[in-house]
Scaffold this motif. Structure first.
Motif, short mmCIF file in Angstrom:
data_model
loop_
_atom_site.label_atom_id
_atom_site.label_comp_id
_atom_site.label_asym_id
_atom_site.label_seq_id
_atom_site.Cartn_x
_atom_site.Cartn_y
_atom_site.Cartn_z
N VAL A 184 38.82 57.87 41.74
CA VAL A 184 39.89 58.78 41.32
C VAL A 184 39.56 59.45 39.99
O VAL A 184 39.79 60.65 39.81
CB VAL A 184 41.24 58.03 41.24
CG1 VAL A 184 42.32 58.92 40.69
CG2 VAL A 184 41.62 57.49 42.60
N LYS A 185 38.99 58.70 39.05
CA LYS A 185 38.64 59.26 37.73
C LYS A 185 37.64 60.42 37.89
O LYS A 185 37.79 61.48 37.28
CB LYS A 185 38.07 58.17 36.85
CG LYS A 185 37.76 58.61 35.45
CD LYS A 185 37.23 57.44 34.63
CE LYS A 185 36.83 57.92 33.23
NZ LYS A 185 36.26 56.83 32.42
N GLU A 186 36.63 60.21 38.72
CA GLU A 186 35.63 61.26 38.93
C GLU A 186 36.22 62.44 39.69
O GLU A 186 35.91 63.60 39.41
CB GLU A 186 34.43 60.69 39.70
CG GLU A 186 33.26 61.65 39.77
CD GLU A 186 32.02 61.03 40.38
OE1 GLU A 186 31.06 61.78 40.59
OE2 GLU A 186 32.00 59.82 40.65
N GLN A 187 37.10 62.17 40.65
CA GLN A 187 37.76 63.26 41.38
C GLN A 187 38.58 64.12 40.43
O GLN A 187 38.58 65.35 40.53
CB GLN A 187 38.67 62.69 42.47
CG GLN A 187 37.92 62.09 43.65
CD GLN A 187 38.86 61.56 44.70
OE1 GLN A 187 39.90 62.13 44.97
NE2 GLN A 187 38.48 60.44 45.32
N LYS A 188 39.28 63.47 39.48
CA LYS A 188 40.08 64.22 38.50
C LYS A 188 39.19 65.05 37.59
O LYS A 188 39.52 66.19 37.25
CB LYS A 188 40.95 63.27 37.69
CG LYS A 188 42.12 62.72 38.48
CD LYS A 188 43.00 61.80 37.65
CE LYS A 188 44.15 61.28 38.50
NZ LYS A 188 45.03 60.40 37.76
N ALA A 189 38.04 64.49 37.19
CA ALA A 189 37.10 65.23 36.34
C ALA A 189 36.58 66.45 37.09
O ALA A 189 36.48 67.54 36.51
CB ALA A 189 35.95 64.31 35.92
N ILE A 190 36.26 66.29 38.36
CA ILE A 190 35.79 67.42 39.18
C ILE A 190 36.88 68.47 39.30
O ILE A 190 36.63 69.67 39.15
CB ILE A 190 35.33 66.92 40.57
CG1 ILE A 190 34.08 66.06 40.43
CG2 ILE A 190 35.09 68.09 41.51
CD1 ILE A 190 33.70 65.30 41.70
N ALA A 191 38.11 68.02 39.53
CA ALA A 191 39.24 68.95 39.66
C ALA A 191 39.46 69.72 38.37
O ALA A 191 39.73 70.93 38.39
CB ALA A 191 40.50 68.19 40.05
N ASP A 192 39.31 69.05 37.21
CA ASP A 192 39.47 69.73 35.92
C ASP A 192 38.42 70.81 35.73
O ASP A 192 38.72 71.92 35.27
CB ASP A 192 39.39 68.72 34.76
CG ASP A 192 40.60 67.80 34.70
OD1 ASP A 192 41.64 68.14 35.32
OD2 ASP A 192 40.50 66.75 34.04
N ILE A 193 37.20 70.51 36.11
CA ILE A 193 36.11 71.50 35.99
C ILE A 193 36.38 72.69 36.90
O ILE A 193 36.23 73.84 36.50
CB ILE A 193 34.75 70.85 36.33
CG1 ILE A 193 34.37 69.85 35.24
CG2 ILE A 193 33.66 71.90 36.51
CD1 ILE A 193 33.19 68.97 35.58
N LEU A 194 36.82 72.41 38.13
CA LEU A 194 37.11 73.49 39.07
C LEU A 194 38.30 74.33 38.61
O LEU A 194 38.29 75.56 38.77
CB LEU A 194 37.35 72.93 40.47
CG LEU A 194 36.13 72.31 41.15
CD1 LEU A 194 36.52 71.68 42.49
CD2 LEU A 194 35.03 73.34 41.34
N ASP A 195 39.31 73.68 38.03
CA ASP A 195 40.46 74.42 37.49
C ASP A 195 40.04 75.34 36.36
O ASP A 195 40.48 76.49 36.28
CB ASP A 195 41.55 73.46 37.01
CG ASP A 195 42.31 72.80 38.15
OD1 ASP A 195 42.24 73.31 39.28
OD2 ASP A 195 42.96 71.77 37.90
N ALA A 196 39.19 74.85 35.47
CA ALA A 196 38.70 75.66 34.35
C ALA A 196 37.89 76.85 34.87
O ALA A 196 38.04 77.98 34.38
CB ALA A 196 37.86 74.82 33.41
#
Length: 77
Positions: A30-42
């Motif tokens: 989940v932590k890595e998924q959130k990090a990926i989502a943050d990068i994609l959002d940016a």
């Protein structure tokens, strides 16, 4: 996937359901998924800014072309 697919007519390969269910699919925690989502959002936010800038420049170009065509603005050569 290629190992459990016996072949067939090109793209229409037949695959065993039991073999498909045995496949192990790795999913990031989940932590890595959130990090990926943050990068994609940016990245999406930056892309939206560039799209807005493009629209503004296209509008500016349209206005300048109109001024050139009507003779309101002259280009010195």
């Amino acid at each position: 996937m290629e190992l459990i697919s016996p072949g067939g007519a090109g793209r229409n390969r037949v695959m065993s359901k039991t073999d498909l269910l045995k496949l192990e699919v790795k999913i990031p925690d989940v932590k890595e998924q959130k990090a990926i989502a943050d990068i994609l959002d940016a990245a999406m936010s930056e892309l939206n800014k560039y799209q807005q800038k493009l629209q503004t420049l296209q509008l500016q170009k349209k206005g300048l072309m109109q001024q050139l065509l009507t003779g309101k603005t002259r280009v010195k050569i």
